[in-house]
Motif scaffolding. Structure first.
Motif, mmCIF file in Angstrom:
data_model
loop_
_atom_site.group_PDB
_atom_site.id
_atom_site.type_symbol
_atom_site.label_atom_id
_atom_site.label_comp_id
_atom_site.label_asym_id
_atom_site.label_seq_id
_atom_site.Cartn_x
_atom_site.Cartn_y
_atom_site.Cartn_z
ATOM 1 N N ASN A 1 5.446 -8.651 -6.414
ATOM 2 C CA ASN A 1 6.815 -8.153 -6.613
ATOM 3 C C ASN A 1 7.524 -8.006 -5.271
ATOM 4 O O ASN A 1 8.694 -8.388 -5.129
ATOM 5 C CB ASN A 1 6.790 -6.804 -7.335
ATOM 6 C CG ASN A 1 6.344 -6.923 -8.779
ATOM 7 O OD1 ASN A 1 6.320 -8.014 -9.339
ATOM 8 N ND2 ASN A 1 5.968 -5.808 -9.385
ATOM 9 N N PHE B 1 0.816 -1.207 0.000
ATOM 10 C CA PHE B 1 0.000 0.000 0.000
ATOM 11 C C PHE B 1 0.856 1.267 0.000
ATOM 12 O O PHE B 1 0.475 2.281 -0.597
ATOM 13 C CB PHE B 1 -0.989 -0.023 1.173
ATOM 14 C CG PHE B 1 -2.164 -0.917 0.892
ATOM 15 C CD1 PHE B 1 -3.114 -0.566 -0.053
ATOM 16 C CD2 PHE B 1 -2.304 -2.133 1.540
ATOM 17 C CE1 PHE B 1 -4.195 -1.396 -0.348
ATOM 18 C CE2 PHE B 1 -3.377 -2.972 1.261
ATOM 19 C CZ PHE B 1 -4.319 -2.603 0.317
ATOM 20 N N PHE C 1 -0.463 4.232 -12.186
ATOM 21 C CA PHE C 1 -1.498 3.238 -12.500
ATOM 22 C C PHE C 1 -2.094 3.546 -13.865
ATOM 23 O O PHE C 1 -2.698 4.595 -14.061
ATOM 24 C CB PHE C 1 -2.585 3.241 -11.424
ATOM 25 C CG PHE C 1 -3.748 2.350 -11.763
ATOM 26 C CD1 PHE C 1 -3.589 0.980 -11.837
ATOM 27 C CD2 PHE C 1 -5.001 2.884 -12.029
ATOM 28 C CE1 PHE C 1 -4.652 0.147 -12.158
ATOM 29 C CE2 PHE C 1 -6.082 2.066 -12.344
ATOM 30 C CZ PHE C 1 -5.897 0.700 -12.410
ATOM 31 N N VAL D 1 -0.254 -7.487 -7.971
ATOM 32 C CA VAL D 1 1.037 -7.554 -8.666
ATOM 33 C C VAL D 1 2.122 -6.850 -7.844
ATOM 34 O O VAL D 1 3.245 -7.346 -7.711
ATOM 35 C CB VAL D 1 0.939 -6.935 -10.081
ATOM 36 C CG1 VAL D 1 2.312 -6.848 -10.728
ATOM 37 C CG2 VAL D 1 0.005 -7.751 -10.954
ATOM 38 N N ILE D 2 1.764 -5.698 -7.265
ATOM 39 C CA ILE D 2 2.729 -4.999 -6.408
ATOM 40 C C ILE D 2 3.113 -5.902 -5.231
ATOM 41 O O ILE D 2 4.287 -6.029 -4.871
ATOM 42 C CB ILE D 2 2.137 -3.668 -5.882
ATOM 43 C CG1 ILE D 2 1.831 -2.721 -7.036
ATOM 44 C CG2 ILE D 2 3.105 -2.993 -4.909
ATOM 45 C CD1 ILE D 2 1.038 -1.476 -6.622
ATOM 46 N N SER E 1 3.747 1.499 -1.553
ATOM 47 C CA SER E 1 4.171 1.627 -2.959
ATOM 48 C C SER E 1 3.025 2.115 -3.832
ATOM 49 O O SER E 1 3.227 2.918 -4.752
ATOM 50 C CB SER E 1 4.654 0.271 -3.505
ATOM 51 O OG SER E 1 5.775 -0.172 -2.804
ATOM 52 N N TRP F 1 -3.748 -4.852 -9.876
ATOM 53 C CA TRP F 1 -2.558 -3.988 -9.775
ATOM 54 C C TRP F 1 -1.928 -4.125 -8.388
ATOM 55 O O TRP F 1 -0.717 -4.301 -8.250
ATOM 56 C CB TRP F 1 -2.995 -2.557 -10.047
ATOM 57 C CG TRP F 1 -1.956 -1.490 -9.964
ATOM 58 C CD1 TRP F 1 -0.858 -1.342 -10.768
ATOM 59 C CD2 TRP F 1 -1.934 -0.382 -9.044
ATOM 60 N NE1 TRP F 1 -0.166 -0.208 -10.401
ATOM 61 C CE2 TRP F 1 -0.800 0.391 -9.351
ATOM 62 C CE3 TRP F 1 -2.770 0.019 -8.019
ATOM 63 C CZ2 TRP F 1 -0.470 1.559 -8.647
ATOM 64 C CZ3 TRP F 1 -2.454 1.180 -7.312
ATOM 65 C CH2 TRP F 1 -1.317 1.932 -7.634
#
Lengths: 102, 197
Positions: free
Chosen positions: B86, B60, B70, B82-83, B62, B79
């Motif tokens: 990563n 959150f 975005f 995916v963050i 990031s 999204w």
């Protein structure tokens, strides 16, 4: 598709292993009608694929329904998240997509 | 978060756009809306609960810092996932989650999952089935768990899932099918073990 494969059956121009590889597509509805038709022919002729296909679908249905909605994190996790964001958030005008690359 | 500004009814993409302009209230709504899904996913792929919580927080953070990036190619939830992915991969010290999935043939994998059994083990009680499923899911490799969570629990589309995992659609489908077969095998094994106890 020539020859024999131990423990497998050929029906609908598909071996059992072909059908095993297509089970998710059958479940998710992603197959071309022609392939879907051949799978149906195979399932109608092959008891073990038909039985296993039912079991496969049941487990995935249970997964979707039984473990469906995510539960909220424990209250202390939520509190620490809020604190973390409050402390470190800053003005928030970076711009680079954090989902891009890893 | 109050609804004084009518934000709670806003769709996710608009909230991200507002967050990108520094609107903390809009961002808080996104946090409340998606923290459960992000945390579950983080628990799925992180090594332990502590790492998962760190992934949750950094995801959150990031997202806040990168909200302007975005692009709207996927849903906001995807999204965020995916963050999270990563971040979890970095936490696990792996830059690349790709894995060769050749080894076991489909028939071998299917046989472990009960393919060809005359009388497949079935777990009759709903609660027992739910526990067996949770145990089976937890026993899988992180790569299997993440794709099952994305597709079958979060129900994100095949295309978005492939995108999130950095895979082609056919490769994602193949990995998903094998992960599902391994899940059935794990459930089957749990049922067998239960009966033998």
């Amino acid at each position: 598709v020539n020859g024999e494969r131990p423990g497998e059956r050929l029906a609908g121009d598909l071996w059992c292993s072909d059908v095993l590889g297509l089970l998710s597509d059958v479940l998710d509805g992603g197959l071309a009608p022609e392939v879907q038709g051949r799978v149906q022919v195979h399932l109608a002729a092959c008891d073990q694929c038909s039985r296993f296909g039912d079991e496969f679908a049941r487990v995935i249905r249970d997964l979707r329904e039984g473990l469906g909605a995510a539960e909220e994190p424990e209250p202390e996790v939520e509190t620490r998240l809020a604190e973390h964001l409050t402390l470190r958030r800053g003005p928030g005008r970076g711009g680079a997509d954090p989902a891009a690359g890893s | 978060v109050s609804d004084e500004e009518g934000l709670t009814g806003e769709d996710d993409a608009r909230l991200v756009a507002r967050a990108a302009k520094g609107d903390a209230n809009a961002f808080e709504i996104l946090v409340v809306r998606h923290r459960a899904a992000v945390y579950r996913f983080a628990r799925t792929i992180a090594k332990n609960a502590s790492d998962a919580e760190e992934v949750l927080q950094e995801t959150f953070l990031s997202a806040w810092r990168g909200a302007a990036g975005f692009g709207g190619r996927s849903s906001v939830r995807t999204w965020l996932l995916v963050i999270a992915r990563n971040g979890a991969l970095r936490a696990r010290g792996r830059a690349d989650a790709r894995r060769e999935d050749g080894g076991e043939s489909l028939v071998e994998l299917g046989t472990r999952a009960g393919f060809g059994a005359q009388d497949p083990e079935r777990i009759a009680l709903a609660a027992e089935r739910r526990n067996a499923l949770a145990t089976a899911l937890a026993s899988l490799d992180p790569e299997d768990r993440e794709i099952l969570v994305l597709r079958d629990l979060e129900r994100i589309s095949g295309e978005e899932c492939a995108d999130a995992l950095g895979l082609s659609l056919p490769a994602m489908k193949s990995r998903l099918n094998r992960a599902r077969l391994r899940l059935v095998a794990a459930v089957h094994g749990a049922a067998g073990n239960g009966r033998r106890r």
